[in-house]
Write a protein that holds these residues in place. Structure first.
Motif, PDB file in Angstrom:
ATOM      1  N   LYS B  77       0.846  -1.203   0.000  1.00  0.00           N
ATOM      2  CA  LYS B  77       0.000   0.000   0.000  1.00  0.00           C
ATOM      3  C   LYS B  77       0.885   1.258   0.000  1.00  0.00           C
ATOM      4  N   ARG B  80       2.529   1.668  -3.400  1.00  0.00           N
ATOM      5  CA  ARG B  80       1.637   2.178  -4.456  1.00  0.00           C
ATOM      6  C   ARG B  80       1.274   3.653  -4.242  1.00  0.00           C
ATOM      7  N   MET B  81       1.342   4.094  -2.998  1.00  0.00           N
ATOM      8  CA  MET B  81       1.078   5.518  -2.767  1.00  0.00           C
ATOM      9  C   MET B  81       2.239   6.361  -3.285  1.00  0.00           C
ATOM     10  N   VAL B 104      -8.872   9.380  -3.037  1.00  0.00           N
ATOM     11  CA  VAL B 104      -7.618   9.349  -2.282  1.00  0.00           C
ATOM     12  C   VAL B 104      -7.840   9.885  -0.864  1.00  0.00           C
ATOM     13  N   PHE B 106     -10.603   9.894   0.763  1.00  0.00           N
ATOM     14  CA  PHE B 106     -11.442   8.920   1.475  1.00  0.00           C
ATOM     15  C   PHE B 106     -10.615   7.701   1.928  1.00  0.00           C
ATOM     16  N   LEU B 107      -9.783   7.187   0.998  1.00  0.00           N
ATOM     17  CA  LEU B 107      -9.010   5.973   1.312  1.00  0.00           C
ATOM     18  C   LEU B 107      -7.989   6.214   2.423  1.00  0.00           C
ATOM     19  N   HIS B 108      -7.371   7.394   2.383  1.00  0.00           N
ATOM     20  CA  HIS B 108      -6.262   7.619   3.313  1.00  0.00           C
ATOM     21  C   HIS B 108      -6.587   8.616   4.421  1.00  0.00           C
ATOM     22  N   LEU B 154      -2.901  11.986  -5.201  1.00  0.00           N
ATOM     23  CA  LEU B 154      -2.149  11.101  -4.287  1.00  0.00           C
ATOM     24  C   LEU B 154      -0.738  11.664  -4.080  1.00  0.00           C
TER      25      LEU B 154
END
Lengths: 255, 250
Positions: B77, B80-81, B104, B106-108, B154
């Motif tokens: 993870k 990929r960031m 992005v 929301f995910l992080h 990102l």
């Protein structure tokens, strides 16, 4: 039903055989094996149940429930070929559902704590949980295959496995529950459920039979939801490799 | 100084009955933030190489390092960031354009850069876009630019661009090139850009990686590559008709 009466039911087998021979379906061998197996399996189960009902030993009840869960997990596991430890995960999901169902039914004294109630109702719950597990895994396989782009897009944005597969899981859980919910809507209208039919034939009051059937229908709905959610949570990580790449999914096999 | 990205003897096998490797001995080092054009005829594995760099495909042999940390030792993870892949076929996540742009954040659980989005949308030729619109209803070109913007938010160190201007008209393509050039200068983002547009490669890149004969055949400055390619394969590639990319196996 007398033994003689039971023997006459072989007429149905003969009809099936005749159709197979007449239409050259080549199913005679399978019909013969199916007939013998179903007769032996059911008769054996009958004797086993009779023995357990007579002894009322809780260990025997536990043993038979474990056996049911084991067989159900093994069969549903075929739908999850290629996923690590899937049989165990299904077994855990089904066992949890069974514990929850029985806990509620016995805790609220909805049914009596006797093998006559526990075993058949558990059998139906476990059987339904098995079907739901198979449906969930099938649907997950299909969804993971068709949503590869979506999952990999999320992965490439740094998503966790759970985040990447969340929507796929949600859609699969929903889809696995649909047959049970549809069944609730048509029960009694399209077909009379097996348990209710059995009770009525065995001489029970139809209203009493219906009450138990309602119990089963509601228990099925909740067991479908519980099994599906637990199994999806236990198994979602298995659609990825250890280094969080999506598994290459084989297309669904028939049968 | 530790190299930004380093590829050592990277190999990818083909799947199925074909036992020949798709490519092997791919080695390269990016020592400072760069704009790299990844060129080669179709089927050489350019997209696959990008996917391997993004940890989306397995590296069969060899290693890839980011600031000297091997991909295999880093959490995928986190990798990929930092090394983000933008696919040739843009995939819109379910929901509105805004939900896609907020992915992005929301995910992080990081703040959504609303100001930056508002600034970049018109620069990408998307000023007309309603953010509440269902993202699935966008045109191919709009999806491609939204997908690019989603990845820019990102703020990765390395951006892997797989023919991201393939379905854009000339005007939009130039806008995207300009935005990415400026982003590279301002943010110091390394970009590895698969393209079949030689004019684009000449304009945007400082370095060319040319894949051919199952390996990284040339790795040279863009002017050197276009003025005097070292191999016959590269010369033929540049003289050949500008071929449209076929979907690559991945």
């Amino acid at each position: 039903m007398s033994i003689l009466g039971l023997s006459f039911t072989l007429l149905f087998v003969m009809i099936t055989m005749l159709v197979s021979v007449w239409q050259k379906l080549g199913l005679e061998r399978d019909i013969a094996i199916g007939t013998i197996r179903s007769a032996i399996q059911l008769l054996l189960v009958g004797y086993v149940l009779q023995f357990i009902f007579n002894t009322s030993n809780p260990w025997f009840i536990a043993l038979i429930l474990l056996l049911m869960i084991g067989v159900a997990a093994y069969h549903a596991g075929k739908r999850g070929k290629g996923l690590r430890g899937i049989v165990w995960k299904i077994a855990i999901a089904i066992a949890t559902t069974e514990l929850l169902m029985m806990g509620l039914l016995l805790g609220f004294r909805i049914i009596e704590a006797t093998p006559q109630y526990i075993i058949p109702i558990s059998g139906m719950t476990i059987g339904n949980a098995m079907v739901v597990s198979g449906l969930l895994l099938n649907q997950m396989r299909r969804e993971v295959g068709s949503s590869k782009g979506e999952i990999e897009t999320l992965l490439s944005l740094g998503a966790t496995a759970r985040q990447a597969i969340q929507d796929v899981m949600k859609r699969s859980v929903k889809s696995s529950m649909i047959p049970t919910i549809d069944g609730m809507k048509t029960v009694g209208l399209v077909q009379l459920p097996g348990m209710m039919t059995g009770m009525i034939i065995a001489g029970a009051d139809p209203i009493e039979a219906v009450r138990y059937q309602i119990l089963i229908v509601f228990a099925f709905a909740s067991s479908a939801a519980v099994t599906s959610i637990i199994l999806s949570l236990l198994s979602y990580r298995e659609w990825f490799t250890k280094d969080l790449r999506l598994l290459s999914i084989e297309p669904e096999r028939k049968g | 100084m530790k190299p930004v990205l380093e590829l050592q003897q990277v190999k990818k096998n083909r799947t199925g009955a074909d036992t020949r490797p798709l490519f092997m001995d791919v080695s390269a080092q990016i020592t400072e933030p760069s704009m790299i054009a990844l060129l080669g005829v179709s089927g050489q594995g350019k997209s696959t190489l990008l996917r391997m760099l993004a940890a989306l495909d397995r590296i069969d042999e060899g290693s890839v390092r980011l600031h000297d940390v091997p991909q295999s030792e880093m959490d995928p993870k986190a990798w990929r960031m930092k090394v983000c892949y933008v696919a040739q076929q843009p995939v819109m996540l379910q929901g509105s354009v805004e939900q896609n742009l907020r992915a992005v954040s929301f995910l992080h659980r990081i703040p959504y850069e609303d100001k930056l989005v508002k600034q970049l949308l018109p620069r990408l030729g998307l000023e007309h876009l309603e953010l509440g619109k269902n993202a699935e209803l966008l045109s191919g070109g709009e999806k491609q630019r939204i997908s690019l913007l989603r990845s820019l938010l990102l703020r990765p160190e390395v951006l892997l661009l797989d023919e991201v201007t393939a379905s854009l008209d000339r005007g939009s393509k130039e806008l995207v090139e300009q935005v990415l050039q400026e982003w590279h200068t301002a943010e110091g983002t390394t970009m590895i850009w698969v393209t079949h547009d030689l004019e684009q490669a000449r304009q945007i890149s400082g370095q060319v990686w040319f894949m051919g004969e199952g390996t990284l055949l040339e790795n040279s400055a863009t002017t050197t590559f276009f003025d005097s390619p070292a191999t016959e394969t590269a010369r033929n590639y540049m003289q050949g008709p500008a071929s449209k990319e076929q979907p690559c196996l991945s």
